[in-house]
Design a protein around this motif. Structure first.
Motif, PDB file in Angstrom:
ATOM      1  N   MET A 165      96.747  -5.041 -64.655  1.00 47.99           N
ATOM      2  CA  MET A 165      96.857  -3.660 -65.136  1.00 47.99           C
ATOM      3  C   MET A 165      96.250  -3.511 -66.541  1.00 47.99           C
ATOM      4  O   MET A 165      95.545  -2.552 -66.845  1.00 47.99           O
ATOM      5  N   ARG A 166      96.546  -4.487 -67.399  1.00 49.85           N
ATOM      6  CA  ARG A 166      96.039  -4.432 -68.762  1.00 49.85           C
ATOM      7  C   ARG A 166      94.516  -4.501 -68.783  1.00 49.85           C
ATOM      8  O   ARG A 166      93.859  -3.801 -69.552  1.00 49.85           O
ATOM      9  N   LYS A 167      93.943  -5.356 -67.913  1.00 50.28           N
ATOM     10  CA  LYS A 167      92.497  -5.480 -67.860  1.00 50.28           C
ATOM     11  C   LYS A 167      91.860  -4.169 -67.405  1.00 50.28           C
ATOM     12  O   LYS A 167      90.825  -3.743 -67.930  1.00 50.28           O
ATOM     13  N   ALA A 168      92.485  -3.508 -66.422  1.00 54.37           N
ATOM     14  CA  ALA A 168      91.967  -2.229 -65.923  1.00 54.37           C
ATOM     15  C   ALA A 168      91.994  -1.175 -67.023  1.00 54.37           C
ATOM     16  O   ALA A 168      91.034  -0.403 -67.182  1.00 54.37           O
ATOM     17  N   LEU A 169      93.059  -1.148 -67.809  1.00 53.08           N
ATOM     18  CA  LEU A 169      93.158  -0.192 -68.911  1.00 53.08           C
ATOM     19  C   LEU A 169      92.096  -0.480 -69.978  1.00 53.08           C
ATOM     20  O   LEU A 169      91.522   0.456 -70.551  1.00 53.08           O
ATOM     21  N   SER A 170      91.852  -1.754 -70.221  1.00 49.21           N
ATOM     22  CA  SER A 170      90.835  -2.129 -71.206  1.00 49.21           C
ATOM     23  C   SER A 170      89.448  -1.680 -70.759  1.00 49.21           C
ATOM     24  O   SER A 170      88.644  -1.199 -71.565  1.00 49.21           O
ATOM     25  N   ILE A 171      89.165  -1.820 -69.457  1.00 48.12           N
ATOM     26  CA  ILE A 171      87.869  -1.391 -68.923  1.00 48.12           C
ATOM     27  C   ILE A 171      87.704   0.115 -69.077  1.00 48.12           C
ATOM     28  O   ILE A 171      86.650   0.607 -69.497  1.00 48.12           O
ATOM     29  N   VAL A 172      88.754   0.856 -68.741  1.00 52.61           N
ATOM     30  CA  VAL A 172      88.718   2.319 -68.873  1.00 52.61           C
ATOM     31  C   VAL A 172      88.504   2.715 -70.330  1.00 52.61           C
ATOM     32  O   VAL A 172      87.688   3.593 -70.645  1.00 52.61           O
ATOM     33  N   TYR A 173      89.229   2.050 -71.221  1.00 56.05           N
ATOM     34  CA  TYR A 173      89.111   2.375 -72.647  1.00 56.05           C
ATOM     35  C   TYR A 173      87.726   2.025 -73.176  1.00 56.05           C
ATOM     36  O   TYR A 173      87.134   2.784 -73.956  1.00 56.05           O
ATOM     37  N   LEU A 174      87.183   0.880 -72.739  1.00 57.55           N
ATOM     38  CA  LEU A 174      85.850   0.474 -73.176  1.00 57.55           C
ATOM     39  C   LEU A 174      84.798   1.479 -72.709  1.00 57.55           C
ATOM     40  O   LEU A 174      83.895   1.844 -73.474  1.00 57.55           O
ATOM     41  N   LEU A 175      84.910   1.950 -71.485  1.00 55.80           N
ATOM     42  CA  LEU A 175      83.987   2.954 -70.969  1.00 55.80           C
ATOM     43  C   LEU A 175      84.116   4.261 -71.741  1.00 55.80           C
ATOM     44  O   LEU A 175      83.125   4.912 -72.057  1.00 55.80           O
ATOM     45  N   TYR A 176      85.358   4.634 -72.042  1.00 54.77           N
ATOM     46  CA  TYR A 176      85.605   5.859 -72.805  1.00 54.77           C
ATOM     47  C   TYR A 176      84.957   5.764 -74.186  1.00 54.77           C
ATOM     48  O   TYR A 176      84.246   6.680 -74.627  1.00 54.77           O
ATOM     49  N   ALA A 177      85.173   4.636 -74.877  1.00 56.73           N
ATOM     50  CA  ALA A 177      84.603   4.453 -76.215  1.00 56.73           C
ATOM     51  C   ALA A 177      83.077   4.435 -76.152  1.00 56.73           C
ATOM     52  O   ALA A 177      82.403   4.975 -77.040  1.00 56.73           O
ATOM     53  N   ALA A 178      82.515   3.816 -75.100  1.00 57.69           N
ATOM     54  CA  ALA A 178      81.060   3.767 -74.949  1.00 57.69           C
ATOM     55  C   ALA A 178      80.488   5.172 -74.753  1.00 57.69           C
ATOM     56  O   ALA A 178      79.421   5.508 -75.301  1.00 57.69           O
ATOM     57  N   ILE A 179      81.171   5.998 -73.984  1.00 61.57           N
ATOM     58  CA  ILE A 179      80.715   7.371 -73.759  1.00 61.57           C
ATOM     59  C   ILE A 179      80.732   8.166 -75.060  1.00 61.57           C
ATOM     60  O   ILE A 179      79.788   8.900 -75.379  1.00 61.57           O
ATOM     61  N   ILE A 180      81.798   7.991 -75.841  1.00 55.05           N
ATOM     62  CA  ILE A 180      81.886   8.662 -77.140  1.00 55.05           C
ATOM     63  C   ILE A 180      80.753   8.199 -78.047  1.00 55.05           C
ATOM     64  O   ILE A 180      80.073   9.000 -78.706  1.00 55.05           O
ATOM     65  N   PHE A 181      80.517   6.893 -78.067  1.00 57.24           N
ATOM     66  CA  PHE A 181      79.464   6.307 -78.903  1.00 57.24           C
ATOM     67  C   PHE A 181      78.100   6.892 -78.540  1.00 57.24           C
ATOM     68  O   PHE A 181      77.348   7.348 -79.411  1.00 57.24           O
ATOM     69  N   ILE A 182      77.780   6.878 -77.249  1.00 54.22           N
ATOM     70  CA  ILE A 182      76.470   7.341 -76.791  1.00 54.22           C
ATOM     71  C   ILE A 182      76.303   8.838 -77.022  1.00 54.22           C
ATOM     72  O   ILE A 182      75.244   9.305 -77.469  1.00 54.22           O
ATOM     73  N   THR A 183      77.341   9.605 -76.738  1.00 54.81           N
ATOM     74  CA  THR A 183      77.277  11.055 -76.924  1.00 54.81           C
ATOM     75  C   THR A 183      77.006  11.420 -78.381  1.00 54.81           C
ATOM     76  O   THR A 183      76.146  12.257 -78.686  1.00 54.81           O
ATOM     77  N   LEU A 184      77.721  10.763 -79.278  1.00 52.54           N
ATOM     78  CA  LEU A 184      77.529  11.042 -80.709  1.00 52.54           C
ATOM     79  C   LEU A 184      76.167  10.560 -81.190  1.00 52.54           C
ATOM     80  O   LEU A 184      75.561  11.179 -82.080  1.00 52.54           O
ATOM     81  N   MET A 185      75.661   9.472 -80.619  1.00 54.21           N
ATOM     82  CA  MET A 185      74.325   8.995 -80.974  1.00 54.21           C
ATOM     83  C   MET A 185      73.261  10.019 -80.590  1.00 54.21           C
ATOM     84  O   MET A 185      72.329  10.293 -81.349  1.00 54.21           O
TER      85      MET A 185
END
Length: 254
Positions: free
Chosen positions: A1-21
């Motif tokens: 469960m923790r790994k799945a949450l980490s993947i979701v969070y990593l994808l979320y942060a990546a989307i924020i990063f790319i969008t702001l870039m």
């Protein structure tokens, strides 16, 4: 469960990063095309600080800074920091109080979108090329001569060892002595825990603390003093990473 949450969070942060870039890119291109190089870099750094603040806000990677008020902003410095995470770019943009030129690896220009911005603000170095190393040093010296501060990660790349710091290259210390520019060591605490370089799936939100250490003078030093100066800065930074609660007043100065 923790790994799945980490993947979701990593994808979320990546989307924020790319969008702001993508949002920052037009401003970077306009400033770099229409303004003189030095002025353009200042405006671009302001854009990047805004980008970093928004990314920090929405991704929940928060940045706090200690001892920033003690820095004399009226003179140039060579900022020497530890490098252990992709989050370091966010932390330095928000923490360093002066305009600065950073030394960075040429390989980062290959990253889509980010690379376009990166090469307009960073003094690039290809460590495999003697000519590139010499050109980067020359450019950094010019920036200092123009009254600007510079940033160098003395480890050269992200620290993937189990030690607080990896081996330091000589570059920052040679430039400091040659230009008689004081060094401000700083450390970023918790960066490697929040987004580990070796295992990014252990990512988690949290607080990065940037701690500025007392200015290290290089007045009167010669090239023979490079090893001693490097060890002095290394020891200061290592102690600060191991004991981040150590009050700045108790740290050795000079």
């Amino acid at each position: 469960m923790r790994k799945a949450l980490s993947i979701v969070y990593l994808l979320y942060a990546a989307i924020i990063f790319i969008t702001l870039m993508f949002a920052a890119l037009p401003f970077v291109l306009i400033f770099s095309a229409m303004l003189p190089i030095d002025t353009g870099k200042r405006f671009i750094l302001t854009v990047l600080r805004t980008w970093a603040w928004l990314f920090s806000l929405f991704s929940f990677f928060w940045i706090t800074t200690k001892n920033k008020a003690s820095i004399n902003r009226s003179k140039s410095h060579i900022y020497v920091g530890n490098h252990g995470s992709y989050l370091d770019a966010i932390a330095v943009c928000l923490s360093i109080p002066q305009y600065f030129s950073a030394l960075g690896k040429v390989e980062m220009t290959k990253v889509p979108v980010f690379g376009l911005i990166y090469k307009r603000i960073v003094v690039m170095i290809d460590r495999s090329s003697k000519e590139s190393r010499e050109q980067s040093v020359t450019q950094l010296k010019k920036d200092i001569a123009n009254g600007q501060s510079i940033l160098i990660f003395a480890e050269g790349t992200m620290n993937q060892t189990e030690k607080p710091l990896a081996y330091f290259y000589d570059g920052a210390f040679r430039i400091a002595i040659e230009t008689q520019t004081p060094i401000i060591p700083f450390v970023m605490i918790n960066n490697r825990k929040l987004l580990p370089r070796k295992n990014p799936l252990k990512v988690r939100p949290g607080l990065i603390t940037t701690i500025f250490l007392p200015e290290v003078s290089v007045v009167g030093l010669t090239m023979d003093d490079v090893p001693t100066l490097k060890k002095k800065v290394y020891d200061l930074m290592e102690e600060a990473i191991r004991s981040p609660s150590l009050p700045s007043a108790s740290l050795p100065k000079g």
